[in-house]
Write an enzyme that holds these catalytic residues in place. Structure first.
Site, PDB file in Angstrom:
ATOM      1  N   ASN A 244     -10.510  -4.351   2.359  1.00  0.00           N
ATOM      2  CA  ASN A 244     -10.294  -4.094   3.780  1.00  0.00           C
ATOM      3  C   ASN A 244     -11.496  -3.680   4.610  1.00  0.00           C
ATOM      4  OD1 ASN A 244      -7.616  -4.720   4.661  1.00  0.00           O
ATOM      5  ND2 ASN A 244      -6.900  -3.286   3.118  1.00  0.00           N
TER       6      ASN A 244
ATOM      7  N   ASP B 176       0.828  -1.215   0.000  1.00  0.00           N
ATOM      8  CA  ASP B 176       0.000   0.000   0.000  1.00  0.00           C
ATOM      9  C   ASP B 176       0.864   1.268   0.000  1.00  0.00           C
ATOM     10  OD1 ASP B 176      -2.138   1.676   0.314  1.00  0.00           O
ATOM     11  OD2 ASP B 176      -2.907   0.730   2.131  1.00  0.00           O
TER      12      ASP B 176
ATOM     13  N   ASP C 230      -3.413 -10.978   8.870  1.00  0.00           N
ATOM     14  CA  ASP C 230      -2.484  -9.871   9.123  1.00  0.00           C
ATOM     15  C   ASP C 230      -1.638 -10.166  10.351  1.00  0.00           C
ATOM     16  OD1 ASP C 230      -3.131  -8.365   6.962  1.00  0.00           O
ATOM     17  OD2 ASP C 230      -4.381  -6.919   8.031  1.00  0.00           O
TER      18      ASP C 230
ATOM     19  N   ASP D 143      -6.443  -6.628  -2.367  1.00  0.00           N
ATOM     20  CA  ASP D 143      -6.898  -6.506  -0.977  1.00  0.00           C
ATOM     21  C   ASP D 143      -8.359  -6.048  -0.921  1.00  0.00           C
ATOM     22  OD1 ASP D 143      -6.685  -6.521   1.798  1.00  0.00           O
ATOM     23  OD2 ASP D 143      -4.795  -5.404   1.809  1.00  0.00           O
TER      24      ASP D 143
HETATM   25  C1  GLA Z   1      -4.378  -5.056   4.708  1.00  0.00           C
HETATM   26  C2  GLA Z   1      -3.498  -6.216   4.338  1.00  0.00           C
HETATM   27  C3  GLA Z   1      -2.072  -5.917   4.750  1.00  0.00           C
HETATM   28  C4  GLA Z   1      -1.607  -4.675   4.059  1.00  0.00           C
HETATM   29  C5  GLA Z   1      -2.532  -3.519   4.381  1.00  0.00           C
HETATM   30  C6  GLA Z   1      -2.196  -2.311   3.549  1.00  0.00           C
HETATM   31  O1  GLA Z   1      -4.491  -4.916   6.088  1.00  0.00           O
HETATM   32  O2  GLA Z   1      -3.975  -7.396   4.901  1.00  0.00           O
HETATM   33  O3  GLA Z   1      -1.236  -7.006   4.432  1.00  0.00           O
HETATM   34  O4  GLA Z   1      -1.562  -4.888   2.681  1.00  0.00           O
HETATM   35  O5  GLA Z   1      -3.889  -3.842   4.135  1.00  0.00           O
HETATM   36  O6  GLA Z   1      -3.009  -1.231   3.809  1.00  0.00           O
END
Ligand code: GLA
Length: 740
Positions: free
Chosen positions: A482, A369, A550, A480
């Protein structure tokens, strides 16, 4: 541009073309019985005298000559439970007094909501059948699709529901399939969790009533994963190696539900598909709705046997293949900069990390990111997929060239389905997000969900990804996602049709991935959703790997990896080595322990390697090189979970054996030694008893006096002892055995 669905169809057709084997399937016209055999499994159902499709048998493979009489419906139970509700149907419509979970519930334009499906016709397909059912009076047709895998015995089931009425019909509930087991004692196993805490194996006795595992979140979810395994016996009798297990997994990355119920006559029924919560799909005259696929399998060799079958099936039948290879290639060893830099990426900083990564022997450098739009933190930028000119004044090319010059390929992070309100995209198209007009738009991580079901949004997302991949030499996208849904409105459609979003969003996601894969066949994809929020057999048709969590704490990962492998192959289980003390648990661990924990899956490095000492670099380099030599065995071999790390276990151990039984890899971990206890002797599994295997340590030592060469019988019956000095907190060891 190809249409979304046709791209998905083309892509899947190419993948299926590689599967030439056939398995015996038969229809006995006298008894009206269908039978599908594959691997060690037989699945049998028939047409009962009323015309319903009734399940007859699901279990260990029967002899070819074994026959079944015509299906006989179960009798009614007094006046309260009709024969219709008692009889285990393959796909029961809600009608005629059905009290168990229906496979299909519809409402007709005239207010009728009664649906009773009877057999109409069938056709044989490659390794299976398409069986057509129809309502007893209305023009609702359901085609049940069955495909048996000849090797694993895993049966893929789905349904297509078609409205041939003159008026619209609303589908309120549609399962992919229903499975049944006769009365008995069973233990249900399923996977639950939350962000940073995914993949907990939960076990409970199946009792009267229903256990619902589901996601109402618009995507697969961290909270529950669409997988189940039902083991014969009570929890204390469930074993890794012995006993009958019936298991299943749903291939759907939208809201889903699996209901496991023990009905009024103690039969067990498992029904799964679209989550009926907030569901409603209007079928106009002539339209069809296709359900996700529900895969089901059986093993007589415990939970370990079940997961080995599922791993093999995922490798051979689900994951993206090129026709040239029978299995996907083991994953490149990656470096990812997220934990090292977070949003603070720059050309110089990434180049410096790339040099360090190359020196370790990394194959793929992934920038996470922060590289696009006005992305300084998580408040802005999502939706604006141009390269940030401050951080990368010359675009991505200099970095990508540098990564290539260092002998690695280049990967990039994207989060295509999301938008920050602070973005040009949102300022231009505030109507593109899921929302109910006039209501608040709830944010998660300061972002909103784009309504991917809309064709403009779909085209925008495909367009920017296609351009990104066309303009840059990118080998890999970490895709991703989120947050979960809120206010899931689609106000461009009439009120009655808006719930289509639950289906079309996910279909468009698959369509975009399929089309990108067709157009950019060399690009690989990872499915990530804040860790393991989007891992299922639906997305895995288009994704080469997943980000399980994560949470990269190496100790937590042992249990997460243990849970993960009940349902999914280590091939897709990305595992990074990150820094110590860990940011989540504040736990300090050695680099050796962290490396070994990650080497159980597909290895990556996610630490700030710029700060590593020469000793750490040397250790990581040595272990990466050692890993490479045995990686195919670890990620694609038969996995045996020798000692589970669950429930606070002091020890844990896994073993994998390659298909030829010429190589095996053993991992052993100590949580915290108590009272000086030595590590238990590991009786290995799955080896060829007559083959001689040489033992060599990858890390750690065997007990003094352990033979360097011994038969498979010796390693399996006598077992492997760790060195007596293998004690302490957070210790790891690994060994390989190779055929001499
Ligand atoms: C998520 C992903 C992480 C990372 C962040 C970046 O949490 O699971 O591995 O890529 O986003 O913002």
């Amino acid at each position: 541009m190809l249409k979304a669905l046709s791209a998905a169809t083309l892509f899947l057709a190419a993948a299926l073309a590689a599967q030439a084997q056939t398995s015996p399937v038969s229809f006995d016209p006298a008894a009206t019985v269908f039978r599908l055999d594959g691997g060690g499994v037989s699945y049998v159902f028939g047409i009962n005298p009323r015309g319903e499709l009734q399940q007859l048998y699901w279990g260990g493979r029967l002899a070819a000559a074994d026959g079944f009489a015509q299906a006989a419906p179960l009798p009614e139970w007094a006046s309260f439970d009709s024969s219709y509700t008692n009889t285990p149907q393959e796909y029961a419509g809600w009608g005629a007094g059905l009290f168990v979970e229906p496979a299909l519930k519809v409402s007709f334009a005239d207010g009728n909501r009664d649906l009773v499906l009877h057999y109409r016709s069938h056709t044989a397909t490659a390794n299976g059948f398409d069986v057509v059912l129809k309502d007893i009076s209305r023009e609702i047709y359901v085609t049940l699709h069955y495909t048996m895998d000849p090797e694993s015995g895993i049966l893929a089931r789905s349904a297509t529901i078609q409205n041939r009425e003159a008026q619209p019909v609303t589908v309120e509930q549609a399962a992919a399939a229903a499975w049944a087991l006769p009365p008995g004692h069973y233990t249900l196993n399923y996977l639950t969790g939350r962000w940073a805490g995914e993949w907990n194996l939960t076990q409970e006795v199946i009792s009267p009533g229903a256990r619902v595992i589901e996601s109402r979140r618009g995507s697969t979810s961290h909270q529950a994963n669409p997988w189940f395994a039902i083991a014969a016996g009570r929890p204390e009798q469930v074993s890794e190696d012995h006993g009958e297990v019936w298991f299943g997994a749903l291939g759907w990355s939208g809201s889903w539900r699996i209901t496991v119920e023990q009905d009024q006559l103690d039969e067990v029924r498992v029904t799964g598909g679209f989550n009926p919560f907030d569901f409603g799909y209007v079928l106009h005259p002539g339209e069809s709705l296709e359900t996700p696929v529900f895969y089901g399998g059986y093993s007589a060799s415990g939970l370990g046997g079940a997961s080995r079958l599922l791993h093999r099936y995922e490798l051979d039948r689900i994951l993206p293949h090129t026709a040239a290879t029978s299995r996907p290639r083991p994953r490149p060893v990656i470096y990812n900069s997220w934990e090292a830099t977070e949003f603070n990426v720059s050309e110089a900083g990434q180049m410096a990390l790339a040099e360090k990564a190359a020196a370790l022997g990394i194959d793929r450098f992934v920038m996470d990111d922060g590289w696009f739009g006005e992305r300084k933190d998580d408040h802005a930028g999502l939706g604006d997929w141009y390269v940030n000119a401050e951080k990368f004044p010359h675009g991505l090319k200099p970095l990508i060239d540098k990564v290539h010059a260092l002998g690695m390929d280049f990967g990039l992070w994207v989060e295509p389905e999301m938008v920050n309100p602070d973005s040009d995209l949102y300022r231009k198209h505030p109507d593109w997000v899921l929302n109910f007009p006039g209501r608040p738009r709830s944010e998660g991580r300061n972002q909103l969900v784009l309504n991917l079901a809309r064709h403009e949004v779909r085209d925008y997302v495909f367009g920017f990804l296609d351009k990104l991949l066309s303009d840059n030499d990118i080998a890999f996208l970490k895709w991703d996602y989120n947050r979960n849904w809120s206010e899931p409105g689609w106000d461009q459609l009439p009120a009655a049709e808006q719930k289509r979003v639950y289906v079309e969003f996910t279909r468009n996601l698959y369509g975009i991935l399929a089309e990108l894969r067709l157009k950019h066949p060399k690009v690989e994809f990872e499915s990530c959703s804040g860790g393991g929020g989007r891992v299922d057999l639906g997305i895995l048709r288009y994704a080469d790997e997943v980000w399980p969590s994560d949470n990269t704490d190496p100790f937590d990962r042992l249990s997460q990896q243990d849970g993960f492998t009940y349902a999914y192959t280590p091939q897709i289980m990305m595992a990074w080595v990150t820094d110590s003390p860990h940011w989540l648990n504040r736990r300090a661990t050695s680099l050796s322990y962290r490396m070994l924990s990650s080497m159980q899956g597909s290895l990556g490095i996610g630490a700030n390697i710029a700060a590593w000492s020469p000793e750490e670099v040397a250790l990581a380099k040595r272990l990466i090189a050692a890993y490479r030599q045995v990686q195919p065995t670890i990620v694609q071999g038969d996995l045996y979970r020798l000692i589970s790390p669950r429930n606070g276990s002091e020890f844990s151990a896994t073993q994998t054996v390659n298909a030829e039984k010429t190589q095996s890899v053993v991992f052993a971990f100590i949580h915290s030694t108590q009272q000086g206890r030595l590590f238990p002797r590991l009786k290995l599994k799955g080896l060829d008893p007559a083959t001689e295997y040489a033992l060599s340590p990858i890390e750690g030592k065997p007990r003094a006096g352990t033979p360097t060469v011994a038969s498979g019988a010796w390693w399996m019956n006598h077992g492997l002892d760790m060195d007596d000095g293998f004690r302490g907190d957070f210790q790891g060891a690994a060994f390989r055995l190779d055929k001499r």
